[in-house]
Scaffold this motif. Structure first.
Motif, PDB file in Angstrom:
ATOM      1  N   PRO A 443       0.644  -1.195  -0.071  1.00  0.00           N
ATOM      2  CA  PRO A 443      -0.078   0.086  -0.065  1.00  0.00           C
ATOM      3  C   PRO A 443       0.897   1.291   0.043  1.00  0.00           C
ATOM      4  O   PRO A 443       1.934   1.036   0.531  1.00  0.00           O
ATOM      5  CB  PRO A 443      -0.803  -0.082   1.372  1.00  0.00           C
ATOM      6  N   SER A 444       0.206   2.214  -0.336  1.00  0.00           N
ATOM      7  CA  SER A 444       1.022   3.724  -0.416  1.00  0.00           C
ATOM      8  C   SER A 444       0.000   4.750  -0.177  1.00  0.00           C
ATOM      9  O   SER A 444      -1.267   4.600  -0.127  1.00  0.00           O
ATOM     10  CB  SER A 444       1.611   3.838  -2.005  1.00  0.00           C
ATOM     11  N   VAL A 445       0.648   5.941   0.084  1.00  0.00           N
ATOM     12  CA  VAL A 445      -0.132   7.188   0.372  1.00  0.00           C
ATOM     13  C   VAL A 445      -0.785   7.447  -0.867  1.00  0.00           C
ATOM     14  O   VAL A 445      -1.891   8.036  -0.798  1.00  0.00           O
ATOM     15  CB  VAL A 445       0.754   8.301   0.776  1.00  0.00           C
ATOM     16  N   PHE A 446      -0.355   7.379  -1.961  1.00  0.00           N
ATOM     17  CA  PHE A 446      -0.879   7.816  -3.163  1.00  0.00           C
ATOM     18  C   PHE A 446      -2.077   7.006  -3.474  1.00  0.00           C
ATOM     19  O   PHE A 446      -3.222   7.467  -4.026  1.00  0.00           O
ATOM     20  CB  PHE A 446      -0.077   7.707  -4.416  1.00  0.00           C
ATOM     21  N   GLN A 447      -2.051   5.581  -3.333  1.00  0.00           N
ATOM     22  CA  GLN A 447      -3.224   4.755  -3.344  1.00  0.00           C
ATOM     23  C   GLN A 447      -4.469   5.320  -2.513  1.00  0.00           C
ATOM     24  O   GLN A 447      -5.740   5.585  -2.788  1.00  0.00           O
ATOM     25  CB  GLN A 447      -2.925   3.319  -3.097  1.00  0.00           C
ATOM     26  N   ALA A 448      -3.861   5.696  -1.004  1.00  0.00           N
ATOM     27  CA  ALA A 448      -5.161   6.284  -0.266  1.00  0.00           C
ATOM     28  C   ALA A 448      -5.540   7.381  -0.741  1.00  0.00           C
ATOM     29  O   ALA A 448      -6.907   7.582  -0.538  1.00  0.00           O
ATOM     30  CB  ALA A 448      -4.491   6.307   1.367  1.00  0.00           C
ATOM     31  N   GLN A 449      -4.800   8.572  -1.084  1.00  0.00           N
ATOM     32  CA  GLN A 449      -5.174   9.635  -1.711  1.00  0.00           C
ATOM     33  C   GLN A 449      -6.040   9.577  -3.033  1.00  0.00           C
ATOM     34  O   GLN A 449      -7.212  10.318  -3.000  1.00  0.00           O
ATOM     35  CB  GLN A 449      -4.129  10.428  -2.054  1.00  0.00           C
ATOM     36  N   HIS A 450      -5.851   8.422  -3.723  1.00  0.00           N
ATOM     37  CA  HIS A 450      -6.602   8.346  -5.032  1.00  0.00           C
ATOM     38  C   HIS A 450      -8.075   7.851  -4.623  1.00  0.00           C
ATOM     39  O   HIS A 450      -9.129   8.380  -5.142  1.00  0.00           O
ATOM     40  CB  HIS A 450      -6.066   7.097  -5.782  1.00  0.00           C
ATOM     41  N   LEU A 451      -8.095   6.791  -3.597  1.00  0.00           N
ATOM     42  CA  LEU A 451      -9.291   6.302  -2.979  1.00  0.00           C
ATOM     43  C   LEU A 451     -10.451   7.581  -2.262  1.00  0.00           C
ATOM     44  O   LEU A 451     -11.432   7.548  -2.486  1.00  0.00           O
ATOM     45  CB  LEU A 451      -9.185   5.119  -2.150  1.00  0.00           C
ATOM     46  N   LEU A 452      -9.442   8.523  -1.765  1.00  0.00           N
ATOM     47  CA  LEU A 452     -10.242   9.443  -1.041  1.00  0.00           C
ATOM     48  C   LEU A 452     -10.650  10.727  -1.807  1.00  0.00           C
ATOM     49  O   LEU A 452     -11.553  11.332  -1.777  1.00  0.00           O
ATOM     50  CB  LEU A 452      -9.457  10.066   0.086  1.00  0.00           C
ATOM     51  N   ASN A 453      -9.707  10.878  -2.730  1.00  0.00           N
ATOM     52  CA  ASN A 453      -9.887  12.274  -3.594  1.00  0.00           C
ATOM     53  C   ASN A 453      -9.956  12.423  -4.937  1.00  0.00           C
ATOM     54  O   ASN A 453     -10.368  13.274  -5.558  1.00  0.00           O
ATOM     55  CB  ASN A 453      -8.803  13.183  -3.069  1.00  0.00           C
ATOM     56  N   ALA A 454      -9.482  11.324  -5.548  1.00  0.00           N
ATOM     57  CA  ALA A 454      -9.602  11.173  -7.058  1.00  0.00           C
ATOM     58  C   ALA A 454     -10.916  11.416  -7.762  1.00  0.00           C
ATOM     59  O   ALA A 454     -11.980  10.772  -7.202  1.00  0.00           O
ATOM     60  CB  ALA A 454      -8.922   9.859  -7.479  1.00  0.00           C
ATOM     61  N   SER A 455     -11.057  12.191  -9.007  1.00  0.00           N
ATOM     62  CA  SER A 455     -12.297  12.235  -9.712  1.00  0.00           C
ATOM     63  C   SER A 455     -12.699  10.940 -10.194  1.00  0.00           C
ATOM     64  O   SER A 455     -13.884  10.872 -10.516  1.00  0.00           O
ATOM     65  CB  SER A 455     -12.047  13.280 -10.807  1.00  0.00           C
ATOM     66  N   HIS A 456     -11.698  10.189 -10.425  1.00  0.00           N
ATOM     67  CA  HIS A 456     -12.251   8.722 -10.801  1.00  0.00           C
ATOM     68  C   HIS A 456     -13.037   8.085 -10.021  1.00  0.00           C
ATOM     69  O   HIS A 456     -14.117   7.616 -10.543  1.00  0.00           O
ATOM     70  CB  HIS A 456     -10.859   7.880 -10.966  1.00  0.00           C
ATOM     71  N   ILE A 457     -13.029   8.170  -8.461  1.00  0.00           N
ATOM     72  CA  ILE A 457     -13.800   7.531  -7.719  1.00  0.00           C
ATOM     73  C   ILE A 457     -15.066   8.301  -7.423  1.00  0.00           C
ATOM     74  O   ILE A 457     -16.225   7.748  -7.354  1.00  0.00           O
ATOM     75  CB  ILE A 457     -13.000   7.197  -6.105  1.00  0.00           C
ATOM     76  N   GLN A 458     -14.771   9.534  -7.356  1.00  0.00           N
ATOM     77  CA  GLN A 458     -15.941  10.371  -7.320  1.00  0.00           C
ATOM     78  C   GLN A 458     -16.912  10.394  -8.345  1.00  0.00           C
ATOM     79  O   GLN A 458     -18.276  10.386  -8.180  1.00  0.00           O
ATOM     80  CB  GLN A 458     -15.331  11.911  -7.381  1.00  0.00           C
ATOM     81  N   LYS A 459     -16.552  10.257  -9.461  1.00  0.00           N
ATOM     82  CA  LYS A 459     -17.470  10.033 -10.779  1.00  0.00           C
ATOM     83  C   LYS A 459     -18.384   8.717 -10.751  1.00  0.00           C
ATOM     84  O   LYS A 459     -19.258   8.615 -10.979  1.00  0.00           O
ATOM     85  CB  LYS A 459     -16.614  10.054 -11.982  1.00  0.00           C
ATOM     86  N   LYS A 460     -17.604   7.624 -10.217  1.00  0.00           N
ATOM     87  CA  LYS A 460     -18.110   6.224 -10.197  1.00  0.00           C
ATOM     88  C   LYS A 460     -19.316   6.585  -8.983  1.00  0.00           C
ATOM     89  O   LYS A 460     -20.764   5.949  -9.317  1.00  0.00           O
ATOM     90  CB  LYS A 460     -17.300   5.300  -9.558  1.00  0.00           C
ATOM     91  N   ILE A 461     -19.203   7.305  -8.009  1.00  0.00           N
ATOM     92  CA  ILE A 461     -20.197   7.472  -6.943  1.00  0.00           C
ATOM     93  C   ILE A 461     -21.450   8.543  -7.705  1.00  0.00           C
ATOM     94  O   ILE A 461     -22.501   8.024  -7.278  1.00  0.00           O
ATOM     95  CB  ILE A 461     -19.679   8.247  -5.713  1.00  0.00           C
ATOM     96  N   GLU A 462     -21.014   9.448  -8.277  1.00  0.00           N
ATOM     97  CA  GLU A 462     -21.996  10.446  -8.954  1.00  0.00           C
ATOM     98  C   GLU A 462     -23.030   9.665  -9.816  1.00  0.00           C
ATOM     99  O   GLU A 462     -24.076   9.938  -9.878  1.00  0.00           O
ATOM    100  CB  GLU A 462     -21.305  11.523  -9.372  1.00  0.00           C
ATOM    101  N   GLN A 463     -22.113   8.760 -10.726  1.00  0.00           N
ATOM    102  CA  GLN A 463     -22.835   8.275 -11.861  1.00  0.00           C
ATOM    103  C   GLN A 463     -23.370   6.724 -11.508  1.00  0.00           C
ATOM    104  O   GLN A 463     -24.093   6.066 -12.510  1.00  0.00           O
ATOM    105  CB  GLN A 463     -21.961   8.031 -12.911  1.00  0.00           C
ATOM    106  N   SER A 464     -23.344   6.513 -10.336  1.00  0.00           N
ATOM    107  CA  SER A 464     -23.724   5.036 -10.073  1.00  0.00           C
ATOM    108  C   SER A 464     -25.076   4.812  -9.862  1.00  0.00           C
ATOM    109  O   SER A 464     -25.759   5.497  -8.932  1.00  0.00           O
ATOM    110  CB  SER A 464     -23.299   4.683  -8.751  1.00  0.00           C
TER     111      SER A 464
END
Length: 580
Positions: A443-464
């Motif tokens: 695991p890495s800090v960048f992975q945690a940041q992606h899961l918390l902040n990335a638009s990639h995850i945000q869009k999945k939530i918005e479009q789900s």
């Protein structure tokens, strides 16, 4: 709000990185009942328990059913169970339900998909550099690998077909085994063969140069030629191929490890002689390497670790255990599913990941299940499964360009050239070599940041469509035990209110029922665009209760403590419209 955000980040970080290790082995001897409570389910457990007693390290307790069902789905299939599958398993009180579940999982199509992914890593199935297999050949090769796993082809036959392959890269898929090399020399082929089928790194093996030359000579007669068809290549037996001793300039005879040189007639392919030697009942390299590799895949650490470093100076954690598994594989005609079944049914595999005070520092043994993060492909599939979304996979190099449908699963990707930033970030191997260490599960800090902040995850939530229905309180999750269809789609719901069932129309007219775990009223949300994510107090997604298995140091979806709440945007628009 700040405290809530901090708690969210803390939960996600703890989930991603796993639990904090204990202080180490306790100074006093472990109580005998901790050993006596470990009731072996098969011979694996007897051998593991004997080794743990030697070390004075007691095993942890057995994991509970909710943990087991999630663990075995992810480890065997790379796939999350549906809520209905979880509920059905938990409601079953028969004593053999775990064994029956394992049998069902080994028969499912996802088994071949997931382990085809692992073999794709080992065999470097990749259209681009450095394998340069080309897209058409990749598809043929990947289909052959997964069909072999689906039919449970004996492992000795699987290996022999690869090692003795000839023919077109498009029409004879195993021939691609000899094409995935940047330098197609006998030495490089020999090094890869030893790594994949013997778990041996020739460069670190301690073999003499004469032994390495003799071993490489088995692959001196592999030839290559092109055809008139674009990018087609033929692998063929070249009788005049040879390896020369750099000092004497004389041809070197093929020589198996630990054996005398073989005097083969010119018309005989030495690769056939090598396959005979490798898969012979008395050759322990072949079965020991595969048994150890499966153990590594399922438990996160090999009996010999790393699993491709089986030199004599790197002894196994339990020689008796490795010998037993290798013998079981050979005695059962190299039936790989037999080894999977043995390990998955063992109490050793089913131990809790929570250590006790005496085994918390056991980093090399198997006194408790090892915490680990999901690999990149199962993790992305889990997020897509939960949200009902998909990915756009493509590869612009080499031609012909590759575009895959949105419902493509990551574990079923054939070509290592297909790129996606998420997969690279979470450690998918580039398939440049056959080393297991190419896959980075740290695991890495960048992975945690992606899961918390990335638009990639945000869009999945918005479009789900799934989360949209949950947010309105009009839908139920998993009531019919169906897995949401993957891909984009807009959800429409019918029915709402406390205790009522709802139907979500997810994609293409497919009606998928969902169920909340608590039948409480939900505030209505606008039917338009899903409002932005907020750390507020409405829809708490941890209530979906797909069991969180501490055996894996992550959450399959990072939305566990994130809440959805209307931000008032739609209401403001509606009010403005009315005023106008």
């Amino acid at each position: 709000m700040k405290r809530q955000a901090a708690a969210t980040i803390g939960l996600c970080a703890a989930a991603l990185y796993g639990s904090i290790a204990g202080p180490g082995f306790a100074a006093e001897a472990a109580p005998r009942p901790l050993f006596d409570n470990f009731q072996p389910a098969n011979r694996i457990d007897e051998l593991v328990l004997a080794r743990l007693k030697e070390q004075g390290v007691p095993p942890s307790e057995l994991c509970d059913d909710a943990v087991f069902v999630r663990r075995v789905f992810l480890d065997a299939l790379g796939t999350l169970p549906t809520p209905a599958e979880v509920r059905g398993f938990l409601a079953d009180h028969s004593p053999d339900k775990r064994a029956r579940l394992i049998d069902r999982l080994l028969a499912r199509s996802e088994f071949a998909e997931y382990w085809g992914l692992k073999w794709g890593d080992l065999l470097r199935v990749k259209a681009e550099f450095p394998s340069n297999l080309w897209p058409n050949a990749v598809q043929a090769y990947d289909r052959w690998i997964r069909d072999s796993l689906r039919s449970n082809k004996p492992y000795d036959r699987f290996a022999r077909e690869l090692l003795t392959a000839t023919g077109s890269n498009f029409r004879d898929p195993p021939s691609n085994f000899y094409r995935a090399f940047q330098e197609r020399t006998p030495r490089q082929i020999a090094e890869n063969v030893a790594l994949v089928f013997m778990g041996l790194r020739l460069a670190d093996s301690g073999l003499t140069e004469d032994q390495l030359l003799g071993f490489s000579a088995f692959f001196a007669k592999v030839g290559y030629k092109n055809t008139d068809e674009w990018k087609e290549e033929i692998v063929f037996f070249k009788p005049d191929g040879q390896v020369l001793n750099p000092i004497t300039k004389q041809p070197v005879a093929p020589t198996p490890l630990g054996g005398p040189p073989l005097l083969l007639p010119l018309e005989r392919d030495p690769r056939v002689a090598f396959a005979d030697w490798l898969t012979a009942p008395g050759n322990s390299w072949f079965a020991r390497s595969m048994a150890n590799r499966i153990w590594f895949w399922l438990l996160g650490r090999g009996i010999v670790h790393e699993p491709d470093d089986m030199r004599t100076s790197n002894p196994p954690w339990s020689p008796a255990l490795l010998t037993y598994l290798a013998q079981e594989l050979a005695d059962h005609h190299y039936d790989l599913q037999h080894i999977y079944r043995l390990i998955l049914n063992s109490r050793t595999y089913q131990l809790s990941s929570r250590p006790n005070r005496w085994n918390a520092a056991d980093a090399q043994g198997f006194s408790h299940y090892r915490l680990r993060r999901l690999d990149a492909e199962p993790l992305l599939d889990a997020i897509n499964q939960i949200t009902g979304t998909g990915e756009k996979y493509s590869s612009m190099i080499p031609e012909p360009f590759t575009f895959l449908p949105n419902d493509q699963r990551a574990i079923a990707l054939a070509d290592g050239s297909i790129e996606l930033p998420f997969l690279e970030l979470f450690g998918r191997p580039p398939r440049n070599t056959s080393f297991e260490s190419e896959r980075n599960a740290a695991p890495s800090v960048f992975q945690a940041q992606h899961l918390l902040n990335a638009s990639h995850i945000q869009k999945k939530i918005e479009q789900s469509p799934v989360l949209r229905q949950l947010a309105t309180g009009q839908a139920k999750l998993g009531a019919a035990g169906q897995r949401p269809r993957w891909g984009k789609g807009q959800g429409k719901a019918q029915g709402q209110g406390k205790g009522k069932k709802g139907q979500a129309e997810v994609v293409g007219g497919l009606r998928q029922p969902f169920e909340l775990t608590e039948s409480e009223e939900r505030p209505n949300m606008p039917t338009g665009k899903l409002p932005r994510l907020q750390l507020a107090q409405h829809l708490q997604l941890e209530r979906l209760t797909i069991p969180y298995d501490r055996s894996h140091g992550h959450l399959p979806f990072v939305f566990a403590s994130v809440n959805l709440q209307p931000d008032g945007t739609e209401e403001k628009k509606q009010k403005k419209k009315e005023e106008e």
